[in-house]
Design an enzyme around this catalytic site. Structure first.
Site, PDB file in Angstrom:
ATOM      1  N   GLU A   1      -8.672  -9.849   4.041  1.00  0.00           N
ATOM      2  CA  GLU A   1      -9.042  -8.477   3.654  1.00  0.00           C
ATOM      3  C   GLU A   1     -10.399  -8.437   2.954  1.00  0.00           C
ATOM      4  O   GLU A   1     -10.648  -9.185   1.992  1.00  0.00           O
ATOM      5  CB  GLU A   1      -7.959  -7.891   2.723  1.00  0.00           C
ATOM      6  CG  GLU A   1      -8.284  -6.464   2.273  1.00  0.00           C
ATOM      7  CD  GLU A   1      -7.119  -5.705   1.685  1.00  0.00           C
ATOM      8  OE1 GLU A   1      -6.015  -6.277   1.557  1.00  0.00           O
ATOM      9  OE2 GLU A   1      -7.334  -4.517   1.355  1.00  0.00           O
TER      10      GLU A   1
ATOM     11  N   LYS B   1       5.160 -11.241   3.525  1.00  0.00           N
ATOM     12  CA  LYS B   1       3.742 -11.548   3.263  1.00  0.00           C
ATOM     13  C   LYS B   1       3.560 -11.659   1.760  1.00  0.00           C
ATOM     14  O   LYS B   1       4.193 -10.906   1.003  1.00  0.00           O
ATOM     15  CB  LYS B   1       2.845 -10.445   3.840  1.00  0.00           C
ATOM     16  CG  LYS B   1       1.354 -10.667   3.538  1.00  0.00           C
ATOM     17  CD  LYS B   1       0.465  -9.730   4.324  1.00  0.00           C
ATOM     18  CE  LYS B   1       0.375  -8.332   3.758  1.00  0.00           C
ATOM     19  NZ  LYS B   1      -0.147  -8.235   2.382  1.00  0.00           N
TER      20      LYS B   1
ATOM     21  N   GLU C   1       0.367 -12.535  -1.399  1.00  0.00           N
ATOM     22  CA  GLU C   1      -1.075 -12.573  -1.639  1.00  0.00           C
ATOM     23  C   GLU C   1      -1.503 -13.854  -2.349  1.00  0.00           C
ATOM     24  O   GLU C   1      -0.864 -14.268  -3.323  1.00  0.00           O
ATOM     25  CB  GLU C   1      -1.490 -11.355  -2.489  1.00  0.00           C
ATOM     26  CG  GLU C   1      -1.310 -10.040  -1.763  1.00  0.00           C
ATOM     27  CD  GLU C   1      -1.822  -8.841  -2.571  1.00  0.00           C
ATOM     28  OE1 GLU C   1      -2.421  -9.028  -3.653  1.00  0.00           O
ATOM     29  OE2 GLU C   1      -1.614  -7.711  -2.094  1.00  0.00           O
TER      30      GLU C   1
ATOM     31  N   SER D   1       0.854  -1.194   0.000  1.00  0.00           N
ATOM     32  CA  SER D   1       0.000   0.000   0.000  1.00  0.00           C
ATOM     33  C   SER D   1       0.886   1.240   0.000  1.00  0.00           C
ATOM     34  O   SER D   1       0.437   2.353  -0.312  1.00  0.00           O
ATOM     35  CB  SER D   1      -0.922   0.008   1.227  1.00  0.00           C
ATOM     36  OG  SER D   1      -0.176  -0.236   2.416  1.00  0.00           O
TER      37      SER D   1
ATOM     38  N   ASP E   1       6.166  -6.866   2.492  1.00  0.00           N
ATOM     39  CA  ASP E   1       5.316  -7.432   1.432  1.00  0.00           C
ATOM     40  C   ASP E   1       6.162  -7.833   0.237  1.00  0.00           C
ATOM     41  O   ASP E   1       6.948  -7.010  -0.276  1.00  0.00           O
ATOM     42  CB  ASP E   1       4.315  -6.358   0.956  1.00  0.00           C
ATOM     43  CG  ASP E   1       2.900  -6.646   1.396  1.00  0.00           C
ATOM     44  OD1 ASP E   1       2.627  -7.757   1.904  1.00  0.00           O
ATOM     45  OD2 ASP E   1       2.056  -5.743   1.235  1.00  0.00           O
TER      46      ASP E   1
HETATM   47  O1  KIV Z   1      -0.233  -3.483   1.669  1.00  0.00           O
HETATM   48  C1  KIV Z   1      -0.917  -3.417   2.705  1.00  0.00           C
HETATM   49  O2  KIV Z   1      -0.990  -2.390   3.384  1.00  0.00           O
HETATM   50  C2  KIV Z   1      -1.651  -4.605   3.116  1.00  0.00           C
HETATM   51  C3  KIV Z   1      -2.627  -4.450   4.255  1.00  0.00           C
HETATM   52  C4  KIV Z   1      -3.859  -3.795   3.775  1.00  0.00           C
HETATM   53  C5  KIV Z   1      -2.910  -5.742   4.919  1.00  0.00           C
HETATM   54  O3  KIV Z   1      -1.492  -5.651   2.544  1.00  0.00           O
END
Ligand code: KIV
Length: 257
Positions: A176, A112, A114, A46, A84
């Site tokens: 989410e 993390k 997806e 994000s 991420d």
């Molecule tokens: O990128 C992000 O901020 C996210 C959150 C919304 C969990 O993946």
């Protein structure tokens, strides 16, 4: 001195004290959040939208992510930092491991990714790097941001994905933008803690984008009640400074005549 939670400690929070996770992208914010006793700082992609001004998370490259993971790690010694994996950086298990190693080298404690990419998750964990899964709305591939899992078929598919990621060994699972009942069902069906965003109150923890929480931009998503007005405070401080400088210059000009 407090040390960051390990992946095992995060997984052991299932059904215990709720996990609190916020995103962070920069050093000053990471310092403030590190002092706040949170469990996990997520350097989320994000980043692309709320910090860098793009209209998609897909604009974030792995190198951009590594740069921000480093900044957050520099400010956070007590909190688990998760980075991420960015769009296109985990197409195969081999690429996923190389990308995860890059983020760990930059300071991440876990990564993390997806979707239900079990082979990628297994490969990263086999390489010794903890993984947080992410199901429901997947911003890296979604055409539009909308609530997922609203039909029985979609709900079953997302729940199956969650169970597969859990079996693959993720230490936690972000859910989410799904109906609260689906998040509650997944939370009951998996052995790892679930961390919800726009997914109702029944998860084992909650995550928000820090910019939304602190009012860092003029508007926030409807499901967030900002707890500060950082945008307004910056405008106010800048205007006060401008008035001070211009006022001083005007006074000086008056003195000179
Ligand atoms: O990128 C992000 O901020 C996210 C959150 C919304 C969990 O993946």
């Amino acid at each position: 001195m407090t040390t960051p939670l390990s992946a095992a400690a995060i997984r052991a929070r299932k059904g215990g004290a709720r996990l609190v996770m916020l995103t962070a992208y920069d050093y000053p914010t990471a310092r403030a959040l590190d002092e706040s006793g949170l469990d996990i700082l997520l350097v989320g992609d994000s980043l692309g939208e709320v910090e860098l001004g793009y209209d998609t998370t897909r604009a974030v490259s792995l190198e951009m992510m590594a740069h921000h993971v480093r900044a957050v790690r520099n400010g956070a010694s007590a909190t688990h930092v998760c980075g991420d994996l960015t769009a296109g950086s985990y197409a195969t298990p081999g690429q996923a491991v190389a990308s995860a190693r890059r983020l760990v080298e930059a300071g991440a404690d876990s990564v993390k990714l997806e979707g239900g990419l079990v082979a990628q998750v297994e490969a990263i964990i086999a390489a010794g790097i903890p993984v947080i899964g992410h199901v429901g709305l997947l911003p890296q591939t979604a055409e539009v941001y909308r609530r997922e899992g609203t039909t029985p078929e979609e709900a079953d598919r997302i729940a199956a994905e969650a169970r597969a990621l859990d079996a693959a060994g993720v230490c936690a699972l972000v859910i989410e933008a799904v109906p609260a009942e689906l998040a509650e069902r997944i939370t009951a069906e998996v052995g790892c803690p679930t961390i919800g965003i726009a997914a109702g109150p029944e998860c084992d923890g909650q995550v928000l984008v820090v910019t939304d929480l602190v009012g860092g931009l003029p508007s926030a998503p409807r499901f967030v009640k900002p707890k500060a007005d950082v945008y307004g405070a910056v405008v106010g401080a800048a205007r006060a400074f401008a008035a001070e400088v211009r006022g001083a210059a005007a006074a000086e000009a008056r003195r000179a005549v």
